[in-house]
Design an enzyme around this catalytic site. Structure first.
Site, PDB file in Angstrom:
ATOM      1  N   TYR A   1       0.835  -1.199   0.000  1.00 53.10           N
ATOM      2  CA  TYR A   1       0.000   0.000   0.000  1.00 53.10           C
ATOM      3  C   TYR A   1       0.869   1.248   0.000  1.00 53.10           C
ATOM      4  O   TYR A   1       1.679   1.445   0.910  1.00 53.10           O
ATOM      5  CB  TYR A   1      -0.909  -0.013   1.238  1.00 53.10           C
ATOM      6  CG  TYR A   1      -1.900   1.132   1.276  1.00 53.10           C
ATOM      7  CD1 TYR A   1      -2.605   1.510   0.136  1.00 53.10           C
ATOM      8  CD2 TYR A   1      -2.134   1.849   2.447  1.00 53.10           C
ATOM      9  CE1 TYR A   1      -3.521   2.553   0.161  1.00 53.10           C
ATOM     10  CE2 TYR A   1      -3.062   2.892   2.489  1.00 53.10           C
ATOM     11  CZ  TYR A   1      -3.735   3.239   1.340  1.00 53.10           C
ATOM     12  OH  TYR A   1      -4.643   4.270   1.365  1.00 53.10           O
TER      13      TYR A   1
ATOM     14  N   ASP B   1       8.596   2.684   1.992  1.00 50.63           N
ATOM     15  CA  ASP B   1       7.414   3.398   2.456  1.00 50.63           C
ATOM     16  C   ASP B   1       7.313   3.180   3.959  1.00 50.63           C
ATOM     17  O   ASP B   1       6.926   2.107   4.429  1.00 50.63           O
ATOM     18  CB  ASP B   1       6.170   2.862   1.736  1.00 50.63           C
ATOM     19  CG  ASP B   1       4.906   3.596   2.145  1.00 50.63           C
ATOM     20  OD1 ASP B   1       4.887   4.169   3.254  1.00 50.63           O
ATOM     21  OD2 ASP B   1       3.931   3.587   1.370  1.00 50.63           O
TER      22      ASP B   1
ATOM     23  N   LYS C   1       1.842   9.829   9.253  1.00 50.33           N
ATOM     24  CA  LYS C   1       1.215   9.405  10.504  1.00 50.33           C
ATOM     25  C   LYS C   1       1.903  10.004  11.753  1.00 50.33           C
ATOM     26  O   LYS C   1       1.610  11.124  12.120  1.00 50.33           O
ATOM     27  CB  LYS C   1       1.134   7.879  10.560  1.00 50.33           C
ATOM     28  CG  LYS C   1       0.330   7.329   9.335  1.00 50.33           C
ATOM     29  CD  LYS C   1      -0.189   5.956   9.549  1.00 50.33           C
ATOM     30  CE  LYS C   1      -0.756   5.336   8.273  1.00 50.33           C
ATOM     31  NZ  LYS C   1      -2.176   5.416   8.099  1.00 50.33           N
TER      32      LYS C   1
HETATM   33  C1  LIG Z   1       2.207   2.221   4.058  1.00 46.90           C
HETATM   34  C2  LIG Z   1       1.321   3.392   3.748  1.00 46.90           C
HETATM   35  N1  LIG Z   1       1.674   4.258   2.791  1.00 46.90           N
HETATM   36  C3  LIG Z   1       0.931   5.327   2.489  1.00 46.90           C
HETATM   37  C4  LIG Z   1      -0.236   5.588   3.150  1.00 46.90           C
HETATM   38  C5  LIG Z   1      -1.071   6.774   2.759  1.00 46.90           C
HETATM   39  O1  LIG Z   1      -1.071   7.729   3.754  1.00 46.90           O
HETATM   40  P1  LIG Z   1      -2.249   8.825   3.838  1.00 46.90           P
HETATM   41  O2  LIG Z   1      -3.479   8.087   4.257  1.00 46.90           O
HETATM   42  O3  LIG Z   1      -1.741   9.812   4.826  1.00 46.90           O
HETATM   43  O4  LIG Z   1      -2.374   9.413   2.468  1.00 46.90           O
HETATM   44  C6  LIG Z   1      -0.658   4.736   4.159  1.00 46.90           C
HETATM   45  C7  LIG Z   1      -1.922   4.985   4.887  1.00 46.90           C
HETATM   46  O5  LIG Z   1      -2.377   4.203   5.682  1.00 46.90           O
HETATM   47  C8  LIG Z   1       0.122   3.593   4.458  1.00 46.90           C
HETATM   48  O6  LIG Z   1      -0.264   2.705   5.382  1.00 46.90           O
END
Ligand SMILES: Cc1ncc(COP(=O)(O)O)c(C=O)c1O
Length: 434
Positions: A141, A236, A264
């Site tokens: 993700y 990420d 986060k």
């Molecule tokens: C691993 C990862 N990358 C990116 C994101 C995207 O972040 P945002 O919801 O702040 O756009 C998330 C969101 O949960 C995530 O878990």
């Protein structure tokens, strides 16, 4: 099993939500709960029901809701201005703290969400390499951009490395620019990277993919093969940053990427995220260094927002104190062990996967190390279990228990009792309360 009490006020809000928003929600959790407030490791809904909170705002509230030191920092900043667009002291200090803490971070660029951070991390890799293709992992993700929404959750996974779009509205052409590899298959990933080395701009991976820990050697192999061909490796760390360790998953697993994304926790509960990494790659955000042709334009109204920055700095200050990570890990370990015991006692076929700050109960057998193995989960049962827990005063998302520094012995006890009740009801096949 007790039924969750729902007040007229909550039902009225739910009705309004369904009238004015698609699917009646912000797109995250379903419309059937409206949260009123959070404190420490607990939240309350508008009906007044109290929950031990393992949703934690989907992860940012790692030190708990409304920490007094974070509130004090925010309250001090608010009357002085809430956003400037220009550089401000707190954003600068937060960037410096990230450079000190995170191994790959020589330079930092702020944005507001993890999605944006991932989008720009992939774009800056493309600018640096002057190539278009990105390799990502099935089930990984990386937010909501066109590139990211490839093979995140394919119902019918394709043949590697073919990408399967996860969403309507994504241009067909993007599909050709994303290659998909299976998480935790170091050999396959390495051979795909070798095969496509001349077209690849970068490789993006969640070092701990959703709930899946990297198998020994997997991240090291990615590091070695990308390094061999000068292809930027992007971790990420939106979830793992400052959660697995102060230095993130790259410190926890001892593998340093070229770039990482953060979100986060670094915003302390406010919108703030970042791209961080090697100075020569991050130079593409600086026209003065790379000139017009190499320049990647990046502007954001709220970037480096001072309220988010002070909340983030206060949060990091607390996490830096001795014992903070030990406490979160101890709480998570107690919960994971308790969950295993409870499920076994109830005779349910399930396993607890993840690591102490971030785990889940998965109703599936066998070794789970990649996205396709995750498809074996009994999703219906998991959904039911989550609903039963909610009636017992435990709140979590569809997947993941996020553990916080604020969770205490009483929260653990209450959670164990809720698991026990829910597991018994599930084992007996009792229907859900209407
Ligand atoms: C691993 C990862 N990358 C990116 C994101 C995207 O972040 P945002 O919801 O702040 O756009 C998330 C969101 O949960 C995530 O878990």
């Amino acid at each position: 099993m007790t039924e969750r009490r729902r007040s007229e006020a909550e039902l009225a809000l739910e009705e309004t939500a369904r009238r004015v928003m698609p699917a009646g929600s912000f797109g995250n959790l379903a419309f059937d709960i409206v949260i009123r407030e959070g404190r420490g490791g607990r939240v309350w809904d508008v009906s007044g029901n109290e929950y031990v909170d393992y949703l934690l705002g989907s992860g940012p509230m790692f030190i708990g809701h409304g920490h007094p030191e974070v509130l004090a920092a925010v309250e001090e900043q608010m009357p002085r201005g809430t956003t400037f667009f220009a550089n401000n002291e707190h954003g600068i200090r937060l960037a410096a703290e990230i450079v000190d803490a995170v191994a790959c971070a020589e330079k930092v660029r702020f944005v507001s969400t993890g999605s944006e951070a991932d989008l720009y991390a992939m774009r800056v890799a493309r600018a640096f390499r002057k190539r278009d293709k990105i390799l990502k992992f099935e089930g990984g993700y990386h937010g909501m951009s066109d590139y990211s929404l490839m093979s995140l959750a394919p119902k019918r996974p394709g043949n590697f490395p073919q990408a399967v779009p996860d969403s309507a509205g994504i241009p067909r052409s993007i599909r050709d620019d994303v290659l998909i590899a299976p998480f935790n298959d170091a050999e396959m990933a390495a051979s795909l990277i070798r095969e496509h080395k001349d077209e690849l701009a970068g490789v993006i991976v969640e070092p701990f993919q959703r709930l899946l820990a990297p198998q020994p050697g997997f991240l090291d192999t990615l590091r070695a093969v990308t390094k061999e061909y000068g292809i930027p490796l992007i971790f990420d760390e939106v979830v793992t940053g400052f959660r697995f360790a102060y230095g993130g998953a790259q410190a926890y697993y001892g593998v340093t990427p070229d770039l990482c994304t953060l979100g986060k926790i670094i915003g302390g509960g406010f919108p703030l995220a970042a791209i961080a990494g090697r100075a020569d790659i991050m130079a593409h955000f600086d026209k003065g260094i790379v000139g017009d042709d190499g320049f990647l334009m990046q502007i954001g109204t709220l970037s480096g927002n001072p309220v988010a920055a002070v909340a983030g700095l206060a949060t990091l200050e607390i996490l830096k104190r001795p014992g903070a990570y030990e406490k979160v890990f101890a709480t998570g370990r107690a919960l994971m062990k308790g969950a295993e015991r409870t499920l076994k006692e109830a005779g349910l076929t399930a396993q607890v996967i993840g690591i102490p700050p971030l785990f889940d109960i998965v109703f599936a057998t066998g070794d789970i190390h990649d996205y396709r193995a995750m498809l074996r989960r009994d999703a219906e049962r998991e959904k039911r279990f989550t609903t039963r827990l909610r009636a017992e005063g435990v709140l979590k998302g569809d997947s993941k228990y996020y553990v916080s520094l604020a969770h205490d012995e009483a929260d653990i006890r209450r959670t164990l009792a809720a698991w026990s009740t829910a597991a018994k009801a599930e084992a007996e096949g009792r229907p859900l309360a209407a």
